[in-house]
Design a protein around this motif. Structure first.
Motif, PDB file in Angstrom:
ATOM      1  N   LYS A  33     -18.722 -18.473  18.015  1.00 46.61           N
ATOM      2  CA  LYS A  33     -19.661 -17.846  18.942  1.00 46.61           C
ATOM      3  C   LYS A  33     -19.140 -17.965  20.374  1.00 46.61           C
ATOM      4  O   LYS A  33     -19.218 -17.023  21.167  1.00 46.61           O
ATOM      5  N   ILE A  34     -18.553 -19.108  20.731  1.00 50.48           N
ATOM      6  CA  ILE A  34     -18.004 -19.293  22.071  1.00 50.48           C
ATOM      7  C   ILE A  34     -16.847 -18.317  22.291  1.00 50.48           C
ATOM      8  O   ILE A  34     -16.742 -17.698  23.348  1.00 50.48           O
ATOM      9  N   ARG A  35     -15.994 -18.177  21.277  1.00 48.52           N
ATOM     10  CA  ARG A  35     -14.881 -17.229  21.405  1.00 48.52           C
ATOM     11  C   ARG A  35     -15.390 -15.801  21.590  1.00 48.52           C
ATOM     12  O   ARG A  35     -14.835 -15.026  22.370  1.00 48.52           O
ATOM     13  N   GLU A  36     -16.439 -15.432  20.863  1.00 52.75           N
ATOM     14  CA  GLU A  36     -17.024 -14.101  21.014  1.00 52.75           C
ATOM     15  C   GLU A  36     -17.526 -13.911  22.444  1.00 52.75           C
ATOM     16  O   GLU A  36     -17.310 -12.859  23.056  1.00 52.75           O
ATOM     17  N   LEU A  37     -18.195 -14.922  22.987  1.00 49.91           N
ATOM     18  CA  LEU A  37     -18.718 -14.820  24.347  1.00 49.91           C
ATOM     19  C   LEU A  37     -17.583 -14.743  25.371  1.00 49.91           C
ATOM     20  O   LEU A  37     -17.662 -13.993  26.350  1.00 49.91           O
TER      21      LEU A  37
END
Length: 153
Positions: A33-37
């Motif tokens: 999720k952090i990578r997506e953000l």
């Protein structure tokens, strides 16, 4: 979604993370999720940064075009001067005209170089200001994230 909203989502994700016992405040987060953000942030970077990168890449082309144009002007001036000198009746007039043309060509080349340098410097200054502003925002957000992730006493 803008960068501020994405950064708010990152803050929220950190707030909802699990704290690991005996880890000194470390937390478990959803790295996917952090990578997506982070990818969303990269996609939403202001167009000024993209334009600045393009201008920096184009700067060499601008300088090369100015040099080619200046060289072409000088070459035409030299050709014209040689043609005039070849005619005996107007040797003095040809030398005078060739000198003027060469001086004009050098002046025009100097103007082109100066204008190109000034344009590049202005765009790079604007880019530097935009990047500095963004860097300040990022540092502020990182500091806020650090403060938010510290355990409350």
């Amino acid at each position: 979604m803008n960068i501020e909203e994405i950064l708010d989502m990152l803050d929220e994700l950190l707030d909802k993370s699990w704290s690991l016992p005996l880890s000194g405040g470390r937390s478990v987060v959803d790295d996917e999720k952090i990578r997506e953000l982070l990818d969303d942030i990269r996609l939403n970077l202001p167009t000024e940064i993209k334009q600045a990168k393009a201008i920096v890449a184009d700067r060499a082309d601008i300088m090369a075009n100015a040099k080619r144009e200046a060289d072409a002007i000088v070459h035409r001036a030299e050709d014209r001067a040689r043609a005039l000198i070849a005619q005996e009746e107007i040797v003095k007039a040809a030398q005078q005209k060739a000198s003027e043309i060469l001086s004009q060509a050098q002046s025009k080349a100097k103007e082109l170089r100066s204008a190109s340098q000034e344009f590049s410097d202005d765009i790079l200054r604007q880019s530097e200001e935009s990047l500095a502003k963004l860097l300040t925002e990022i540092r502020s957000t990182r500091q806020a994230m650090r403060v938010a992730t510290r355990p409350h006493k």
